[in-house]
Scaffold this active site. Sequence first.
Site, PDB file in Angstrom:
ATOM      1  N   ARG A 112       0.835  -1.194   0.000  1.00  0.00           N
ATOM      2  CA  ARG A 112       0.000   0.000   0.000  1.00  0.00           C
ATOM      3  C   ARG A 112       0.872   1.248   0.000  1.00  0.00           C
ATOM      4  NH1 ARG A 112      -4.542  -1.349   4.711  1.00  0.00           N
ATOM      5  NH2 ARG A 112      -5.232  -3.353   3.852  1.00  0.00           N
TER       6      ARG A 112
ATOM      7  N   SER B 110      -9.994  -6.078  14.312  1.00  0.00           N
ATOM      8  CA  SER B 110     -10.177  -4.982  13.381  1.00  0.00           C
ATOM      9  C   SER B 110     -11.371  -5.185  12.453  1.00  0.00           C
ATOM     10  CB  SER B 110      -8.903  -4.779  12.553  1.00  0.00           C
ATOM     11  OG  SER B 110      -8.545  -5.972  11.882  1.00  0.00           O
TER      12      SER B 110
ATOM     13  N   SER C 144      -7.897  -1.277   0.976  1.00  0.00           N
ATOM     14  CA  SER C 144      -8.888  -1.544   2.007  1.00  0.00           C
ATOM     15  C   SER C 144      -9.533  -0.240   2.478  1.00  0.00           C
ATOM     16  CB  SER C 144      -8.257  -2.337   3.159  1.00  0.00           C
ATOM     17  OG  SER C 144      -9.240  -2.816   4.053  1.00  0.00           O
TER      18      SER C 144
ATOM     19  N   ASP D 171     -13.195  -2.511   0.181  1.00  0.00           N
ATOM     20  CA  ASP D 171     -13.113  -3.789  -0.537  1.00  0.00           C
ATOM     21  C   ASP D 171     -13.979  -4.854   0.117  1.00  0.00           C
ATOM     22  OD1 ASP D 171     -11.336  -4.039   1.674  1.00  0.00           O
ATOM     23  OD2 ASP D 171     -10.308  -5.693   0.683  1.00  0.00           O
TER      24      ASP D 171
END
Length: 546
Positions: free
Chosen positions: A48, A391, A147, A305
């Site tokens: 990322r 999470s 994400s 996503d």
Amino acid sequence: MGVSERAGKPAEASLLVDVDRLVDAYYDIHPDPDAPSQAVAFGTSGHRGSSFSGSFNEDHIVAISEAICRYRKSQGIDGPLFIGLDSHALSAPAGRTALEVLVANGVPVLTSQGEALTPTPAISHAILTYNNGRTSGLADGIVVTPSHNPPEDGGIKYNPPNGGPADTEITSVIGDQANELIRDGVGRIRRVGYERACDEVDRHDFTGAYVADLANVVDMDAIAASGLKLGVDPLGGASVGYWGAIRDCYGLDLTVTNEVVDPQFGFMTVDWDGRIRMDPSSPYAMARLVALKDRFDVAFANDTDADRHGIVAGAAGLMNPNHFLSAAVAYLYPNRDWRPDVAVGKTLVSTGMLDRVAAELGRRLLEVPVGFKWFVAGLLDGSLGFGGEESAGASFLRRDSTVWTTDKDGIIACLLAAELTAKTGHNPAVAYEALTARFGAPAYRRVDAPATPEQKAILLKLSPAQIGASALAGEPITAVLTRAPGNDAPIGGVKVTTEHGWFAARPSGTENVYKVYAESFLGEAHLDRILAEAQAIVAEALATPG
């Protein structure tokens, strides 16, 4: 850092990313692979970064795509590669770049029909469905997504034929190869024009295949028959085209409260730090849906996503992810005909309530390091019924005990909240209250503490012998863990437990801090003591040579 005064408020114009500049930077900036911040680096969910900072640019995607092609060839993976994109501004250009390299390498690629956005779980589902019963010609996949990250970020992750996130052994090979390719110059890598690439790929109906199969993992008939009023906010992400299809296929009373897809994500309320972030577990990012809670029996959201979930349980509002995971496990196992040896999976920083629920159910608990990749093998072979992380990521088996996805699936987690409500007559928040009546109400928090790169390196390789304390917040320490009890894998830090509490400390992969997760079943004051003493214990360990 404190909570921003902007948190939970609509995003101001000054926060909106300039999409044209962002995309221009994707093509114009060439990273320095010898600068750590600009090199390819696979974390727990792929590579990322932002094109503005030289950490997510065309060179990265050319090199990563080529490295994936070479990895496939080295492993004899010659079936189709399923590729999906989310709605971040950098996902479309990165997807185009990836296609140009994949097709040039002769990889048979399957993309979505009509250029539809594709959630992570739909890619995992497609890989596993295709590979079911096959021993050769296996499929794999790529998801272009960062994400829930801010709008200026991009991301790309690889899912091998097991359908789950690639493990460290695979991502190390791909990442190292990609950095070497960037050093050598990506201009040498074969590509075809985008129009030719589009002509050579095949199309796959990800939405239709995934939606039609949902009744095999969630009791959709029970949800439909209950007449529950359901609400969902896709947060402008890849699930936006899925929820309407789910509603129509199964006859649900479901309202999609926001169908806007905007790469600036200007419709969002900002997160705790004043930034735009599509995190369905954040009460600040979820403020719009929470404000509608009285309109629905249960409502939910997904990140961009759709591998994460957020559950709004009526008057209780947004549930803490740990609370929902606990209620989900307590409901699932008695309501599925799964073998007695099918385990409950949790990451080591998830709530201790799951330990208590698993014990009451008579189920083995599989406690693993942070990262969903650790659940892949168990979900694949059916030995793990549920895998969840604090999470807000989870997946679970089909109703017949076989694998559904081996990556996180926020859509089925949301539908499970609806099934639980339909079958029990109360929402997941009420179900969690029943658990606290039996086991106590834990207090849970995460804080960040400063750490130098040298200290982070020490913490990463800490041994139990370096923890000198014998007590934590007035209780004897019962275990000091640097390896996960469920699979003996290194946890990249330390976890210290007592009868009524615990803390875990792990170095951040991107900042000069370490993260301290802590929980107490004796209340907030006891949690404060755990957190204070945890930082002192870790500081002493970091100052003591191993």
